[in-house]
Design a protein around this motif. Sequence first.
Motif, short mmCIF file in Angstrom:
data_model
loop_
_atom_site.label_atom_id
_atom_site.label_comp_id
_atom_site.label_asym_id
_atom_site.label_seq_id
_atom_site.Cartn_x
_atom_site.Cartn_y
_atom_site.Cartn_z
N ASN A 294 0.84 -1.20 0.00
CA ASN A 294 0.00 0.00 0.00
C ASN A 294 0.89 1.25 0.00
O ASN A 294 1.77 1.39 0.84
CB ASN A 294 -0.89 -0.02 1.25
CG ASN A 294 -1.86 1.14 1.31
OD1 ASN A 294 -1.46 2.29 1.42
ND2 ASN A 294 -3.15 0.82 1.26
N TYR B 195 0.26 -5.52 10.35
CA TYR B 195 0.27 -6.98 10.44
C TYR B 195 1.19 -7.50 11.54
O TYR B 195 1.23 -8.70 11.79
CB TYR B 195 0.67 -7.58 9.09
CG TYR B 195 -0.39 -7.36 8.05
CD1 TYR B 195 -1.52 -8.16 8.01
CD2 TYR B 195 -0.28 -6.33 7.12
CE1 TYR B 195 -2.52 -7.95 7.07
CE2 TYR B 195 -1.27 -6.11 6.18
CZ TYR B 195 -2.39 -6.92 6.15
OH TYR B 195 -3.39 -6.71 5.23
N SER C 25 3.40 -15.04 7.38
CA SER C 25 3.03 -13.76 7.99
C SER C 25 4.29 -13.00 8.41
O SER C 25 5.37 -13.57 8.51
CB SER C 25 2.13 -13.98 9.21
OG SER C 25 2.90 -14.49 10.29
N ALA D 239 0.06 -10.01 1.91
CA ALA D 239 -1.09 -9.82 2.79
C ALA D 239 -1.99 -8.74 2.18
O ALA D 239 -1.54 -7.88 1.42
CB ALA D 239 -0.64 -9.40 4.18
N GLY D 240 -3.28 -8.81 2.54
CA GLY D 240 -4.24 -7.85 2.01
C GLY D 240 -5.44 -8.55 1.42
O GLY D 240 -5.69 -9.73 1.68
N ALA D 241 -6.21 -7.84 0.61
CA ALA D 241 -7.44 -8.37 0.04
C ALA D 241 -7.17 -9.66 -0.75
O ALA D 241 -6.26 -9.71 -1.57
CB ALA D 241 -8.09 -7.33 -0.86
N ARG E 47 -5.98 -12.40 0.35
CA ARG E 47 -4.86 -13.19 0.85
C ARG E 47 -5.24 -13.84 2.19
O ARG E 47 -6.28 -13.54 2.77
CB ARG E 47 -3.62 -12.31 1.04
CG ARG E 47 -3.21 -11.50 -0.17
CD ARG E 47 -2.89 -12.37 -1.36
NE ARG E 47 -1.83 -13.33 -1.09
CZ ARG E 47 -1.27 -14.12 -2.00
NH1 ARG E 47 -1.70 -14.07 -3.26
NH2 ARG E 47 -0.32 -14.97 -1.67
N ASN E 48 -4.38 -14.72 2.66
CA ASN E 48 -4.65 -15.44 3.91
C ASN E 48 -4.78 -14.46 5.09
O ASN E 48 -5.64 -14.63 5.95
CB ASN E 48 -3.53 -16.44 4.17
CG ASN E 48 -3.93 -17.53 5.13
OD1 ASN E 48 -4.92 -18.22 4.91
ND2 ASN E 48 -3.17 -17.69 6.20
N TYR E 49 -3.93 -13.45 5.14
CA TYR E 49 -4.00 -12.41 6.17
C TYR E 49 -4.47 -11.11 5.52
O TYR E 49 -3.89 -10.67 4.52
CB TYR E 49 -2.63 -12.21 6.83
CG TYR E 49 -2.18 -13.40 7.63
CD1 TYR E 49 -2.61 -13.61 8.93
CD2 TYR E 49 -1.32 -14.34 7.07
CE1 TYR E 49 -2.21 -14.71 9.66
CE2 TYR E 49 -0.91 -15.46 7.78
CZ TYR E 49 -1.36 -15.64 9.08
OH TYR E 49 -0.97 -16.74 9.79
N ASN E 50 -5.50 -10.50 6.12
CA ASN E 50 -6.05 -9.27 5.55
C ASN E 50 -6.54 -8.37 6.67
O ASN E 50 -7.44 -8.75 7.43
CB ASN E 50 -7.20 -9.60 4.59
CG ASN E 50 -7.80 -8.33 3.97
OD1 ASN E 50 -7.12 -7.31 3.87
ND2 ASN E 50 -9.05 -8.42 3.57
N ASN F 284 -8.04 -4.48 4.10
CA ASN F 284 -7.64 -4.46 2.68
C ASN F 284 -6.37 -3.65 2.45
O ASN F 284 -6.18 -3.09 1.36
CB ASN F 284 -8.78 -3.93 1.79
CG ASN F 284 -9.95 -4.89 1.74
OD1 ASN F 284 -9.79 -6.10 1.87
ND2 ASN F 284 -11.15 -4.34 1.56
N ALA G 15 -2.77 -3.60 1.59
CA ALA G 15 -1.86 -4.52 0.92
C ALA G 15 -0.45 -4.41 1.49
O ALA G 15 0.05 -3.30 1.76
CB ALA G 15 -1.83 -4.23 -0.58
#
Length: 429
Positions: A89, A145, A341, A382-384, A386-389, A392, A394
């Motif tokens: 992001n 995260y 992660s 990670a993000g929209a 994905r396993n970790y969000n 949203n 990114a």
Amino acid sequence: MIGRIGALALAGVSALAFATGAQAGAFGLREQSSQAQGLSFAGAASGSGGISSMFWNPAVITMRPGWVTEQNLTYIGLHADIRPTAATNPGFLPLGESGDIGQGAIVPAGATSYQLSDKIWIGLQTGAPFGLITNPNKAWAGEVYGRSSRIFSLAFNPVIAYKVNDWLSIAAGPNIEYFKLTLRQAFPIAGLPTGAFPSAFLKGDAWGVGYTAGATITPWDGTVLGLGYRSSVHHDIEGSAFGVGQVKANLNTPEKLSVGLTQAINPVTRINLGFEWDNWSRLDDIAITSKVLGLPVASLPLNFKDGYTYSIGAEYDWSPSLTVRGGFSYEEVPIDDQNRSVRLPDNDRYTASIGASYRWSEKLTLNAAYSHIFLDKSNIFAGAGRNYNVGNIAFAGVVDASADIVSVGFRYVFGAPAAPLPAPIVRKF
């Protein structure tokens, strides 16, 4: 709103572990024996780690007559840097890299066995079967995260072993575990600039009980085959989370199956082989529930695979007082590009180890070992989608990691058993 805050505060529950760097796939810890460390834990289930091998197989205590204690201290120096890439992001990308998220820590472990008769032994092993601590820069591109993970864990494993005959021994006992955790990560608030967000948190602790069991088989002089099992431990975690209040979660740790083979090549040389399976795939989606509402407020999608470790090592008695050893292992960890992660940026591991034992006297033996863990560079997404969000937001990064481990320990023999037995055939130390 509660669900979103809960997800922010709890997205790092995959870090549940002891307060140190995890060195056995995902958040497992294998550092229970200085002696076995020098072999990259090859043959740990067949007694290559002395009575400390009871972590893998409690039946190995029948290989040591009398009253014996071993104490180990291991320093784990974990090094890991996460560099954000252009897919992160743009509002967070300027915050830059994580810095070295690894934290050096000392892990204690101990084992004691006592022979009650020519057939029965009792023993106690203490240590940490799981572990992780990570601490990136407070302001960095992946801060939503993970900012810090600090968890304490300790296990007590009393066992009883029975020597069935000259070639078979069996053992079993309860495994009592405790851990306490504090996890933090950035909580975005409209109007505040990135890097100035407060920290969401999760705090909690739990007790759990499982069991261990194992057997050793000595089909002929110079050969030992060991098989050990550590059950899953169910933990009802209770604590509090930022913006949610009192929460609870159920976590079942993975079972571990260990197989070891020790083969004497000649009176002064031994080859050790090892295999371990960890049932990490039982950790999939973990629900986080508000104790006030009685409803799930978040879900933690770990989605781990199973873990497998293969090891080989050798020992040589340089003199009646000195034994040298070395080993190598390869570990397929349960984490890949789909579930990695920022709290646990793991990858398949290649470990090279060396070690030595010095017999100071008839009663005292000193052990030391060094290991280096090599990890390939890996990716985090990670993000929209994905396993970790989280919101949203990114995040994409490249991980460069390695670890250096130094372990020291000693064995002390207090006295002979009530009825003298022949000395062990395979091992001198």
